[in-house]
Design a protein around this motif. Sequence first.
Motif, PDB file in Angstrom:
ATOM      1  N   ILE A  35      31.818   8.262  -1.428  1.00 55.38           N
ATOM      2  CA  ILE A  35      32.405   9.537  -0.985  1.00 55.38           C
ATOM      3  C   ILE A  35      32.872   9.431   0.467  1.00 55.38           C
ATOM      4  O   ILE A  35      33.964   9.895   0.823  1.00 55.38           O
ATOM      5  CB  ILE A  35      31.374  10.671  -1.141  1.00 55.38           C
ATOM      6  CG1 ILE A  35      31.027  10.874  -2.622  1.00 55.38           C
ATOM      7  CG2 ILE A  35      31.912  11.970  -0.543  1.00 55.38           C
ATOM      8  CD1 ILE A  35      29.924  11.879  -2.856  1.00 55.38           C
ATOM      9  N   ALA A  36      32.056   8.802   1.325  1.00 56.99           N
ATOM     10  CA  ALA A  36      32.412   8.654   2.735  1.00 56.99           C
ATOM     11  C   ALA A  36      33.678   7.803   2.891  1.00 56.99           C
ATOM     12  O   ALA A  36      34.569   8.121   3.696  1.00 56.99           O
ATOM     13  CB  ALA A  36      31.257   8.030   3.512  1.00 56.99           C
ATOM     14  N   ASN A  37      33.764   6.725   2.119  1.00 52.01           N
ATOM     15  CA  ASN A  37      34.958   5.866   2.181  1.00 52.01           C
ATOM     16  C   ASN A  37      36.202   6.617   1.737  1.00 52.01           C
ATOM     17  O   ASN A  37      37.284   6.456   2.314  1.00 52.01           O
ATOM     18  CB  ASN A  37      34.758   4.621   1.305  1.00 52.01           C
ATOM     19  CG  ASN A  37      33.776   3.643   1.919  1.00 52.01           C
ATOM     20  OD1 ASN A  37      33.587   3.628   3.135  1.00 52.01           O
ATOM     21  ND2 ASN A  37      33.142   2.829   1.075  1.00 52.01           N
ATOM     22  N   GLU A  38      36.042   7.448   0.702  1.00 55.52           N
ATOM     23  CA  GLU A  38      37.184   8.221   0.204  1.00 55.52           C
ATOM     24  C   GLU A  38      37.663   9.223   1.254  1.00 55.52           C
ATOM     25  O   GLU A  38      38.870   9.376   1.490  1.00 55.52           O
ATOM     26  CB  GLU A  38      36.782   8.946  -1.082  1.00 55.52           C
ATOM     27  CG  GLU A  38      37.923   9.673  -1.778  1.00 55.52           C
ATOM     28  CD  GLU A  38      38.927   8.726  -2.386  1.00 55.52           C
ATOM     29  OE1 GLU A  38      40.070   9.162  -2.620  1.00 55.52           O
ATOM     30  OE2 GLU A  38      38.575   7.552  -2.618  1.00 55.52           O
ATOM     31  N   ILE A  39      36.716   9.908   1.894  1.00 52.22           N
ATOM     32  CA  ILE A  39      37.075  10.868   2.936  1.00 52.22           C
ATOM     33  C   ILE A  39      37.763  10.169   4.107  1.00 52.22           C
ATOM     34  O   ILE A  39      38.760  10.651   4.658  1.00 52.22           O
ATOM     35  CB  ILE A  39      35.822  11.628   3.422  1.00 52.22           C
ATOM     36  CG1 ILE A  39      35.268  12.522   2.299  1.00 52.22           C
ATOM     37  CG2 ILE A  39      36.141  12.471   4.659  1.00 52.22           C
ATOM     38  CD1 ILE A  39      33.953  13.197   2.645  1.00 52.22           C
ATOM     39  N   LEU A  40      37.243   8.996   4.484  1.00 52.88           N
ATOM     40  CA  LEU A  40      37.829   8.240   5.593  1.00 52.88           C
ATOM     41  C   LEU A  40      39.250   7.793   5.262  1.00 52.88           C
ATOM     42  O   LEU A  40      40.156   7.864   6.106  1.00 52.88           O
ATOM     43  CB  LEU A  40      36.943   7.028   5.902  1.00 52.88           C
ATOM     44  CG  LEU A  40      37.341   6.188   7.126  1.00 52.88           C
ATOM     45  CD1 LEU A  40      37.247   7.029   8.396  1.00 52.88           C
ATOM     46  CD2 LEU A  40      36.450   4.951   7.237  1.00 52.88           C
ATOM     47  N   LEU A  41      39.458   7.368   4.019  1.00 51.80           N
ATOM     48  CA  LEU A  41      40.774   6.899   3.594  1.00 51.80           C
ATOM     49  C   LEU A  41      41.784   8.040   3.585  1.00 51.80           C
ATOM     50  O   LEU A  41      42.917   7.890   4.055  1.00 51.80           O
ATOM     51  CB  LEU A  41      40.664   6.276   2.194  1.00 51.80           C
ATOM     52  CG  LEU A  41      41.815   5.372   1.732  1.00 51.80           C
ATOM     53  CD1 LEU A  41      41.970   4.185   2.678  1.00 51.80           C
ATOM     54  CD2 LEU A  41      41.552   4.892   0.309  1.00 51.80           C
ATOM     55  N   VAL A  42      41.366   9.188   3.060  1.00 53.71           N
ATOM     56  CA  VAL A  42      42.254  10.354   3.029  1.00 53.71           C
ATOM     57  C   VAL A  42      42.606  10.806   4.447  1.00 53.71           C
ATOM     58  O   VAL A  42      43.770  11.103   4.764  1.00 53.71           O
ATOM     59  CB  VAL A  42      41.594  11.514   2.243  1.00 53.71           C
ATOM     60  CG1 VAL A  42      42.389  12.801   2.433  1.00 53.71           C
ATOM     61  CG2 VAL A  42      41.509  11.164   0.768  1.00 53.71           C
ATOM     62  N   SER A  43      41.606  10.843   5.334  1.00 54.59           N
ATOM     63  CA  SER A  43      41.843  11.254   6.716  1.00 54.59           C
ATOM     64  C   SER A  43      42.816  10.316   7.415  1.00 54.59           C
ATOM     65  O   SER A  43      43.694  10.743   8.175  1.00 54.59           O
ATOM     66  CB  SER A  43      40.519  11.302   7.489  1.00 54.59           C
ATOM     67  OG  SER A  43      39.614  12.205   6.882  1.00 54.59           O
ATOM     68  N   ALA A  44      42.679   9.014   7.149  1.00 55.56           N
ATOM     69  CA  ALA A  44      43.574   8.031   7.762  1.00 55.56           C
ATOM     70  C   ALA A  44      45.005   8.218   7.271  1.00 55.56           C
ATOM     71  O   ALA A  44      45.965   8.103   8.048  1.00 55.56           O
ATOM     72  CB  ALA A  44      43.089   6.616   7.446  1.00 55.56           C
ATOM     73  N   ALA A  45      45.162   8.516   5.978  1.00 56.84           N
ATOM     74  CA  ALA A  45      46.510   8.715   5.426  1.00 56.84           C
ATOM     75  C   ALA A  45      47.171   9.956   6.028  1.00 56.84           C
ATOM     76  O   ALA A  45      48.344   9.928   6.409  1.00 56.84           O
ATOM     77  CB  ALA A  45      46.435   8.847   3.906  1.00 56.84           C
ATOM     78  N   VAL A  46      46.402  11.053   6.125  1.00 55.30           N
ATOM     79  CA  VAL A  46      46.944  12.279   6.712  1.00 55.30           C
ATOM     80  C   VAL A  46      47.320  12.047   8.172  1.00 55.30           C
ATOM     81  O   VAL A  46      48.386  12.464   8.641  1.00 55.30           O
ATOM     82  CB  VAL A  46      45.927  13.436   6.592  1.00 55.30           C
ATOM     83  CG1 VAL A  46      46.413  14.659   7.359  1.00 55.30           C
ATOM     84  CG2 VAL A  46      45.701  13.792   5.122  1.00 55.30           C
ATOM     85  N   ALA A  47      46.452  11.341   8.915  1.00 59.92           N
ATOM     86  CA  ALA A  47      46.729  11.054  10.322  1.00 59.92           C
ATOM     87  C   ALA A  47      47.982  10.190  10.477  1.00 59.92           C
ATOM     88  O   ALA A  47      48.783  10.400  11.390  1.00 59.92           O
ATOM     89  CB  ALA A  47      45.525  10.369  10.960  1.00 59.92           C
ATOM     90  N   ALA A  48      48.167   9.226   9.563  1.00 60.15           N
ATOM     91  CA  ALA A  48      49.344   8.349   9.629  1.00 60.15           C
ATOM     92  C   ALA A  48      50.626   9.146   9.445  1.00 60.15           C
ATOM     93  O   ALA A  48      51.610   8.951  10.174  1.00 60.15           O
ATOM     94  CB  ALA A  48      49.234   7.254   8.570  1.00 60.15           C
ATOM     95  N   VAL A  49      50.625  10.074   8.473  1.00 58.45           N
ATOM     96  CA  VAL A  49      51.813  10.902   8.233  1.00 58.45           C
ATOM     97  C   VAL A  49      52.084  11.807   9.434  1.00 58.45           C
ATOM     98  O   VAL A  49      53.230  11.944   9.889  1.00 58.45           O
ATOM     99  CB  VAL A  49      51.638  11.740   6.946  1.00 58.45           C
ATOM    100  CG1 VAL A  49      52.777  12.739   6.799  1.00 58.45           C
ATOM    101  CG2 VAL A  49      51.592  10.828   5.722  1.00 58.45           C
ATOM    102  N   ILE A  50      51.021  12.419   9.991  1.00 58.41           N
ATOM    103  CA  ILE A  50      51.193  13.347  11.111  1.00 58.41           C
ATOM    104  C   ILE A  50      51.719  12.616  12.352  1.00 58.41           C
ATOM    105  O   ILE A  50      52.671  13.061  13.007  1.00 58.41           O
ATOM    106  CB  ILE A  50      49.863  14.056  11.425  1.00 58.41           C
ATOM    107  CG1 ILE A  50      49.498  15.017  10.277  1.00 58.41           C
ATOM    108  CG2 ILE A  50      49.950  14.809  12.747  1.00 58.41           C
ATOM    109  CD1 ILE A  50      48.153  15.694  10.447  1.00 58.41           C
ATOM    110  N   LEU A  51      51.115  11.482  12.696  1.00 62.68           N
ATOM    111  CA  LEU A  51      51.524  10.750  13.893  1.00 62.68           C
ATOM    112  C   LEU A  51      52.941  10.209  13.764  1.00 62.68           C
ATOM    113  O   LEU A  51      53.737  10.269  14.715  1.00 62.68           O
ATOM    114  CB  LEU A  51      50.542   9.605  14.161  1.00 62.68           C
ATOM    115  CG  LEU A  51      49.129  10.028  14.594  1.00 62.68           C
ATOM    116  CD1 LEU A  51      48.217   8.819  14.706  1.00 62.68           C
ATOM    117  CD2 LEU A  51      49.173  10.778  15.914  1.00 62.68           C
ATOM    118  N   THR A  52      53.268   9.698  12.575  1.00 58.65           N
ATOM    119  CA  THR A  52      54.623   9.183  12.366  1.00 58.65           C
ATOM    120  C   THR A  52      55.655  10.292  12.471  1.00 58.65           C
ATOM    121  O   THR A  52      56.692  10.148  13.122  1.00 58.65           O
ATOM    122  CB  THR A  52      54.728   8.502  10.986  1.00 58.65           C
ATOM    123  OG1 THR A  52      53.757   7.456  10.898  1.00 58.65           O
ATOM    124  CG2 THR A  52      56.113   7.914  10.783  1.00 58.65           C
ATOM    125  N   GLY A  53      55.372  11.431  11.825  1.00 60.61           N
ATOM    126  CA  GLY A  53      56.314  12.547  11.863  1.00 60.61           C
ATOM    127  C   GLY A  53      56.436  13.169  13.237  1.00 60.61           C
ATOM    128  O   GLY A  53      57.515  13.618  13.630  1.00 60.61           O
TER     129      GLY A  53
END
Length: 598
Positions: free
Chosen positions: A185-203
């Motif tokens: 569960i922790a790995n899944e949350i970390l992965l999702v957070s990283a993906a959201v952060a990548a989209v936000i920072l890029t945009g």
Amino acid sequence: MAAEGAPPFFAESIVFLAATVVAVPIAKRLGLGSVVGYLAAGAAIGPHGLQLLGSGEDVLHVAELGVVLLLFVIGLELDPQKLWRMKRDIFGLGTAQVIFTGLSLYVIARFAGLANSTALVAGFGLALSSTAFALQILQERGQMSSAYGQRAFGILLLQDIAIVPLLAMVAILAPGEGPSTFGDIANEILLVSAAVAAVILTGRYLISPIFLFLAASRAREVMLTAALLVALGSAGIMHSVGLSMALGAFLAGVLLAESSFRHTLEADIEPFRSLLMGLFFVAVGMSLDVSLVMGNWMVVAFGVATVMGVKGVFLWGLSRGTGSSNSDALRIAVTLPQGGEFAFVLFTAAVSNSLLDYQTANLLNAIVILTMLLTPLACLGLDRIATRMKERGVENPSIETFEEANPTVLVIGFGRFGMVVAQILTSEGHEITAIDNRPDRIAYARKQGYKVYYGDATRADVLAAAGAGKAALVAMCIENDKVMGKAIDLIREGFPDTLIFCRATDRAHVLDLTKRGVDFQIRETFESSVVFGRAALEALGTPLDRIDQIEEDVRYRDEERLAIQIEAGGGVSTTERVRNVGQRKKEPESHKKDAAVE
């Protein structure tokens, strides 16, 4: 010599295009909207109709990109501040709708004899509305920016987010599946957070500079490619971590909503979005098994009536309870009572995990499709009820039509002239949208606090995206006469009721604008020359009443010369009549000569 073979999907493409060309205009002529036409076309040519095409599932995988692009375009229309203001509708109203509707449908499914796990999947799957379907209706009616349209969108956005925990619910309920460990569960949350952060920072930090560089190259096809890359790339990042692709595209759109390239991006994406959305609805129509519906018509009819009734009641009640007027609550209730495309995803996952059998899943899919088909009829019925009430003289009825006025001003060209015009309009509180095709000018205007967007005024799709159809007035402040002429023709053709005010460069330009039928034009050099001359006479000691008389005379002769040139259809030097206009009016000898204006 005959060709060896047609390209892949060539025959299928012809069938798809032919079916939509026939079905969509008929549906719109009947007042049902284009979506019903697409669904009917899919049902007709699909495996359960004329069998001209195979299964709709393969088509649906490609067509889902239409939903992705739709959410990207919707995101472009919402800036982060506006999205934050919608938080109550998204997380409050949206969450309450999913929970209350899902639990109610679960209880009904249990009474109908379904097992506990099956009833949970069916209840919450049918609680989701169709983002693609509802937004298409709102866009066709021009109601996305209305109060009820924004609340409906907030509910839809929460439902798109809700598919993630619902898919997790299917995995938990699946027989033989054990609970996930804390580490998983922790790995899944970390992965999702990283993906959201990548989209936000890029945009936030990379996309605008890239588009600024591409705009300077004046290569439209590269801008188009970049727009598709942004939309699909952000969707792909989210999909890679198990989130909704549409949610990723929406997030990227929101981050670009304050970008100066917002309207150009929307115009570039729109043709692809429209085509893929049409393909999506055709694929949904192809999935409708008519024989299954006819064989179980009582079950399907009960399901359709229950889903639309329960969802409609909760949508109306929750909307009223959270501050909507009765009119807006009814509009929301008749726009979102259908099942959604994410129900297909949830039911497919449930079949794979042995929670639903194939027969039950097909019946649920048929219920979803039929609720989609009936939604435009519900909207049409509300409109007719409202119209009849108004015809009977009912004052301030609690039921109103979907029509709503939203006057704005579109300023085209944001140089020194356009900036002053915008300053005057905004001082009175008028809402403006401004476009220009020079990135350096846009950057300067934004430093001054103006929101100016990149856009080519010679493109009808860019003008539409910038709001030319909704604008009460279009202010043409362009310096290029040819560009202005083409833009005027496009606006007159596409939006004939819009007022057009123009900046004219010289007398010849005034004649051209008059022929094009603009509502107002002004020669900036003429007006500035008059003001300059007044100031000079005042400095030389001329009395003010005499200055007013001279200005009146100059304007009179100028207008008369223009009238003669327009009547003769000539250029600047039409005839001797123009040169002798000043002598028609008796006045002191010193003022009979024409003023050399421009």
